[in-house]
Motif scaffolding. Structure first.
Motif, mmCIF file in Angstrom:
data_model
loop_
_atom_site.group_PDB
_atom_site.id
_atom_site.type_symbol
_atom_site.label_atom_id
_atom_site.label_comp_id
_atom_site.label_asym_id
_atom_site.label_seq_id
_atom_site.Cartn_x
_atom_site.Cartn_y
_atom_site.Cartn_z
ATOM 1 N N LEU A 43 -18.679 29.397 -26.147
ATOM 2 C CA LEU A 43 -17.417 30.110 -25.978
ATOM 3 C C LEU A 43 -16.514 29.474 -24.925
ATOM 4 O O LEU A 43 -15.434 29.985 -24.655
ATOM 5 C CB LEU A 43 -17.690 31.574 -25.597
ATOM 6 N N ASN A 44 -16.919 28.375 -24.343
ATOM 7 C CA ASN A 44 -16.150 27.698 -23.305
ATOM 8 C C ASN A 44 -15.780 28.639 -22.156
ATOM 9 O O ASN A 44 -14.648 28.662 -21.686
ATOM 10 C CB ASN A 44 -14.888 27.048 -23.895
ATOM 11 N N ASN A 45 -16.734 29.426 -21.735
ATOM 12 C CA ASN A 45 -16.524 30.332 -20.618
ATOM 13 C C ASN A 45 -16.455 29.564 -19.309
ATOM 14 O O ASN A 45 -16.893 28.419 -19.221
ATOM 15 C CB ASN A 45 -17.688 31.330 -20.513
ATOM 16 N N THR A 46 -15.932 30.218 -18.283
ATOM 17 C CA THR A 46 -16.033 29.639 -16.955
ATOM 18 C C THR A 46 -17.498 29.731 -16.546
ATOM 19 O O THR A 46 -18.279 30.487 -17.126
ATOM 20 C CB THR A 46 -15.163 30.410 -15.941
ATOM 21 N N ILE A 47 -17.871 28.995 -15.523
ATOM 22 C CA ILE A 47 -19.262 29.001 -15.069
ATOM 23 C C ILE A 47 -19.681 30.400 -14.637
ATOM 24 O O ILE A 47 -20.777 30.862 -14.958
ATOM 25 C CB ILE A 47 -19.461 27.974 -13.934
ATOM 26 N N GLN A 48 -18.804 31.100 -13.947
ATOM 27 C CA GLN A 48 -19.133 32.451 -13.495
ATOM 28 C C GLN A 48 -19.358 33.384 -14.686
ATOM 29 O O GLN A 48 -20.294 34.180 -14.688
ATOM 30 C CB GLN A 48 -18.031 33.031 -12.589
ATOM 31 N N GLU A 49 -18.500 33.278 -15.701
ATOM 32 C CA GLU A 49 -18.676 34.110 -16.898
ATOM 33 C C GLU A 49 -19.964 33.756 -17.615
ATOM 34 O O GLU A 49 -20.681 34.632 -18.090
ATOM 35 C CB GLU A 49 -17.482 33.936 -17.847
ATOM 36 N N LEU A 50 -20.257 32.468 -17.677
ATOM 37 C CA LEU A 50 -21.479 32.013 -18.329
ATOM 38 C C LEU A 50 -22.703 32.574 -17.623
ATOM 39 O O LEU A 50 -23.599 33.139 -18.258
ATOM 40 C CB LEU A 50 -21.517 30.483 -18.356
ATOM 41 N N GLU A 51 -22.758 32.437 -16.303
ATOM 42 C CA GLU A 51 -23.898 32.966 -15.554
ATOM 43 C C GLU A 51 -24.015 34.478 -15.715
ATOM 44 O O GLU A 51 -25.115 35.007 -15.856
ATOM 45 C CB GLU A 51 -23.783 32.593 -14.080
ATOM 46 N N LYS A 52 -22.903 35.164 -15.710
ATOM 47 C CA LYS A 52 -22.913 36.625 -15.862
ATOM 48 C C LYS A 52 -23.459 37.014 -17.234
ATOM 49 O O LYS A 52 -24.315 37.895 -17.347
ATOM 50 C CB LYS A 52 -21.501 37.184 -15.677
ATOM 51 N N ARG A 53 -23.005 36.326 -18.301
ATOM 52 C CA ARG A 53 -23.463 36.651 -19.654
ATOM 53 C C ARG A 53 -24.946 36.332 -19.818
ATOM 54 O O ARG A 53 -25.687 37.086 -20.435
ATOM 55 C CB ARG A 53 -22.651 35.873 -20.711
ATOM 56 N N ILE A 54 -25.389 35.220 -19.264
ATOM 57 C CA ILE A 54 -26.809 34.865 -19.353
ATOM 58 C C ILE A 54 -27.642 35.902 -18.609
ATOM 59 O O ILE A 54 -28.665 36.376 -19.107
ATOM 60 C CB ILE A 54 -27.068 33.448 -18.795
ATOM 61 N N ARG A 75 -28.213 22.894 -17.904
ATOM 62 C CA ARG A 75 -27.767 21.625 -17.335
ATOM 63 C C ARG A 75 -26.929 20.895 -18.371
ATOM 64 O O ARG A 75 -27.192 20.975 -19.556
ATOM 65 C CB ARG A 75 -28.966 20.761 -16.946
ATOM 66 N N LYS A 76 -25.946 20.163 -17.891
ATOM 67 C CA LYS A 76 -25.115 19.357 -18.782
ATOM 68 C C LYS A 76 -24.732 18.089 -18.039
ATOM 69 O O LYS A 76 -24.325 18.145 -16.876
ATOM 70 C CB LYS A 76 -23.868 20.126 -19.199
ATOM 71 N N ASP A 77 -24.880 16.967 -18.693
ATOM 72 C CA ASP A 77 -24.532 15.667 -18.112
ATOM 73 C C ASP A 77 -25.199 15.453 -16.750
ATOM 74 O O ASP A 77 -24.582 14.945 -15.816
ATOM 75 C CB ASP A 77 -23.011 15.521 -17.984
ATOM 76 N N GLY A 78 -26.451 15.888 -16.637
ATOM 77 C CA GLY A 78 -27.215 15.659 -15.433
ATOM 78 C C GLY A 78 -26.948 16.615 -14.292
ATOM 79 O O GLY A 78 -27.563 16.523 -13.245
ATOM 80 N N GLY A 79 -26.029 17.554 -14.486
ATOM 81 C CA GLY A 79 -25.724 18.499 -13.416
ATOM 82 C C GLY A 79 -25.975 19.930 -13.845
ATOM 83 O O GLY A 79 -25.954 20.254 -15.034
ATOM 84 N N GLU A 80 -26.210 20.777 -12.864
ATOM 85 C CA GLU A 80 -26.436 22.193 -13.155
ATOM 86 C C GLU A 80 -25.126 22.864 -13.517
ATOM 87 O O GLU A 80 -24.118 22.718 -12.833
ATOM 88 C CB GLU A 80 -27.051 22.870 -11.934
ATOM 89 N N VAL A 81 -25.156 23.616 -14.613
ATOM 90 C CA VAL A 81 -23.987 24.369 -15.055
ATOM 91 C C VAL A 81 -24.142 25.833 -14.685
ATOM 92 O O VAL A 81 -23.217 26.463 -14.195
ATOM 93 C CB VAL A 81 -23.779 24.217 -16.582
ATOM 94 N N ALA A 82 -25.327 26.380 -14.933
ATOM 95 C CA ALA A 82 -25.542 27.797 -14.662
ATOM 96 C C ALA A 82 -27.020 28.066 -14.438
ATOM 97 O O ALA A 82 -27.878 27.349 -14.958
ATOM 98 C CB ALA A 82 -25.027 28.638 -15.822
ATOM 99 N N PHE A 83 -27.301 29.123 -13.680
ATOM 100 C CA PHE A 83 -28.672 29.561 -13.449
ATOM 101 C C PHE A 83 -28.678 31.081 -13.400
ATOM 102 O O PHE A 83 -27.799 31.696 -12.799
ATOM 103 C CB PHE A 83 -29.216 29.004 -12.123
ATOM 104 N N ALA A 84 -29.666 31.676 -14.055
ATOM 105 C CA ALA A 84 -29.809 33.136 -14.026
ATOM 106 C C ALA A 84 -31.296 33.474 -14.036
ATOM 107 O O ALA A 84 -32.114 32.726 -14.574
ATOM 108 C CB ALA A 84 -29.112 33.770 -15.219
ATOM 109 N N ILE A 85 -31.611 34.617 -13.449
ATOM 110 C CA ILE A 85 -32.996 35.054 -13.341
ATOM 111 C C ILE A 85 -33.036 36.572 -13.433
ATOM 112 O O ILE A 85 -32.093 37.248 -13.016
ATOM 113 C CB ILE A 85 -33.603 34.542 -12.013
ATOM 114 N N ALA A 86 -34.103 37.100 -14.034
ATOM 115 C CA ALA A 86 -34.254 38.552 -14.139
ATOM 116 C C ALA A 86 -35.733 38.893 -14.198
ATOM 117 O O ALA A 86 -36.536 38.148 -14.755
ATOM 118 C CB ALA A 86 -33.550 39.073 -15.391
ATOM 119 N N GLY A 87 -36.100 40.026 -13.625
ATOM 120 C CA GLY A 87 -37.456 40.540 -13.751
ATOM 121 C C GLY A 87 -38.412 40.053 -12.691
ATOM 122 O O GLY A 87 -38.038 39.484 -11.676
#
Length: 166
Positions: A43-54, A75-87
């Motif tokens: 969906l080409n979200n911003t990084i913050q939106e992506l992390e929130k949705r994940i 990860r994309k092109d060798g760099g971190e794009v988003a990280f999420a954790i739950a539980g």
């Protein structure tokens, strides 16, 4: 001759299957969460939106008792794009940490599937090719029916093998 759009659709479908296979190898019921992740990324979200949705997706899986805890790093092109954790960690009920160690089993299917996606994206193989093109032992496939063994209606394809439906 197959058009680029048809090929692209098949590759996208394969990516969903592969991510589902990887999720199944790690935490079987979380396939839905991983498939949602594919949609979110596209969906080409911003990084913050992506992390929130994940994070929402992972929390929903934990809340529905599909898994004790989940962690996703994009990860994309060798760099971190988003990280999420739950539980929680399952055994000790401690919250999951970013550096938590997970025990993985049987990773040959997801690794093989990822390699097939790369080959398909590069146009080296076609997902609709019969498996017998690469493995001659698959020629002349037969299926069991109430009447006994009969020839298969069609050959199993590479896509069938990746979806575990062959």
């Amino acid at each position: 001759m197959e058009g680029k759009d048809d090929r692209r659709k098949r590759i996208q479908r394969l990516k969903k299957i592969i991510l589902g296979t990887i999720a199944a190898a790690i935490v079987i019921p979380v396939v839905i969460s991983i498939c949602l992740l594919i949609r979110v990324i596209s969906l080409n979200n911003t990084i913050q939106e992506l992390e929130k949705r994940i994070a929402q997706c992972l929390k929903a899986a934990v809340d529905d008792n599909e898994a004790a805890g989940l962690s996703v790093l994009v990860r994309k092109d060798g760099g971190e794009v988003a990280f999420a954790i739950a539980g929680d960690a399952q055994k000790d009920k401690q919250p999951l940490r970013r550096d938590h160690m997970f025990r993985l089993f049987s990773q040959s299917k997801p690794i093989t599937a990822a390699a097939v996606v790369l080959l398909a994206e590069r146009g080296i193989i076609d997902l609709m090719d019969p498996v017998s093109k690469f493995l001659p032992g698959f020629r002349g496939q037969q299926v069991i029916t109430p009447e006994g063994l009969v020839p298969a209606m069609r050959d199993a394809t590479v896509l069938d093998m990746l979806g575990m439906t062959a």
